[in-house]
Scaffold this motif. Structure first.
Motif, PDB file in Angstrom:
ATOM      1  N   UNK A   1       0.833  -1.201   0.000  1.00  0.00           N
ATOM      2  CA  UNK A   1       0.000   0.000   0.000  1.00  0.00           C
ATOM      3  C   UNK A   1       0.869   1.253   0.000  1.00  0.00           C
ATOM      4  N   UNK A   2       2.178   1.052  -0.203  1.00  0.00           N
ATOM      5  CA  UNK A   2       3.083   2.197  -0.257  1.00  0.00           C
ATOM      6  C   UNK A   2       2.944   2.931  -1.585  1.00  0.00           C
ATOM      7  N   UNK A   3       3.217   4.201  -1.551  1.00  0.00           N
ATOM      8  CA  UNK A   3       3.179   5.047  -2.739  1.00  0.00           C
ATOM      9  C   UNK A   3       4.145   4.497  -3.792  1.00  0.00           C
ATOM     10  N   UNK A   4       3.697   4.292  -5.039  1.00  0.00           N
ATOM     11  CA  UNK A   4       4.588   3.763  -6.069  1.00  0.00           C
ATOM     12  C   UNK A   4       5.632   4.773  -6.542  1.00  0.00           C
ATOM     13  N   UNK A   5       5.458   6.032  -6.181  1.00  0.00           N
ATOM     14  CA  UNK A   5       6.415   7.064  -6.602  1.00  0.00           C
ATOM     15  C   UNK A   5       7.592   7.135  -5.645  1.00  0.00           C
ATOM     16  N   UNK A   6       7.298   7.281  -4.344  1.00  0.00           N
ATOM     17  CA  UNK A   6       8.385   7.416  -3.367  1.00  0.00           C
ATOM     18  C   UNK A   6       8.684   6.126  -2.622  1.00  0.00           C
ATOM     19  N   UNK A   7       7.721   5.198  -2.618  1.00  0.00           N
ATOM     20  CA  UNK A   7       7.874   3.921  -1.929  1.00  0.00           C
ATOM     21  C   UNK A   7       8.225   4.107  -0.453  1.00  0.00           C
ATOM     22  N   UNK A   8       7.726   5.213   0.116  1.00  0.00           N
ATOM     23  CA  UNK A   8       8.110   5.575   1.470  1.00  0.00           C
ATOM     24  C   UNK A   8       6.922   5.667   2.424  1.00  0.00           C
ATOM     25  N   UNK A   9       5.780   6.129   1.956  1.00  0.00           N
ATOM     26  CA  UNK A   9       4.606   6.353   2.804  1.00  0.00           C
ATOM     27  C   UNK A   9       3.407   5.596   2.233  1.00  0.00           C
ATOM     28  N   UNK A  10       2.416   5.388   3.076  1.00  0.00           N
ATOM     29  CA  UNK A  10       1.169   4.781   2.613  1.00  0.00           C
ATOM     30  C   UNK A  10       0.504   5.742   1.644  1.00  0.00           C
TER      31      UNK A  10
END
Length: 162
Positions: free
Chosen positions: A25-34
């Motif tokens: 469910x992480x952001x596909x752009x930053x892969x850092x936050x939900x």
């Protein structure tokens, strides 16, 4: 924009809440936050960087953008007349579209665009959209890309650009 305002975008956290099995469910752009709507469209480093370029382009240095509702309900004190506000709203919509399009490109394994390319696309597509859809509006390209607030918008109150 209706889907954004009604929280109906297929954002990962919403899909997960509906029982759709996702790898992450992480952001596909930053892969850092939900990934939430606010994160994807405003708070993600990539989106925030793009909004910063748009704000600077419009000379809206003091416009706070902490959430997507800040943009959707935006009535900047720097844009005083109705026609300027409608033009700014069109820029918000085009910017949102390019952020979402870039996010999808990354999520589905395609190449994403760089921030300068996205910003250039936003300038040209918003110019195109406003000139084609807005009655009684004629923007000059050079003025549009250098100082859009100084463009003269001859927009009658009953006209729109939506």
């Amino acid at each position: 924009m209706w889907r954004v305002q009604k929280n109906r975008l297929p954002i990962k956290i919403e899909l997960d809440n509906k029982g759709i099995d996702l790898n992450s469910v992480l952001c596909p752009v930053c892969n850092d936050k939900i990934e939430s709507i606010n994160h994807a469209l405003v708070a993600c480093k990539s989106a925030a960087s793009l909004w910063e370029k748009v704000r600077l382009w419009w000379g809206l240095d003091n416009l706070p953008i902490a959430s997507y509702s800040d943009l959707a309900l935006c009535s900047s004190p720097h844009i005083r007349d109705n026609s300027g506000a409608q033009i700014w709203q069109a820029v918000i919509w085009v910017t949102t579209y390019y952020i979402w399009k870039n996010r999808n490109a990354l999520d589905f394994g395609n190449n994403a665009s760089s921030i300068p390319c996205l910003f250039s696309d936003i300038q040209s597509k918003s110019y195109e959209w406003i000139n084609c859809r807005g009655r009684n509006i004629e923007l000059e390209w050079l003025t549009w890309i250098t100082n859009p607030k100084s463009c003269s918008f001859n927009l009658k109150s009953k006209d729109g650009i939506g």
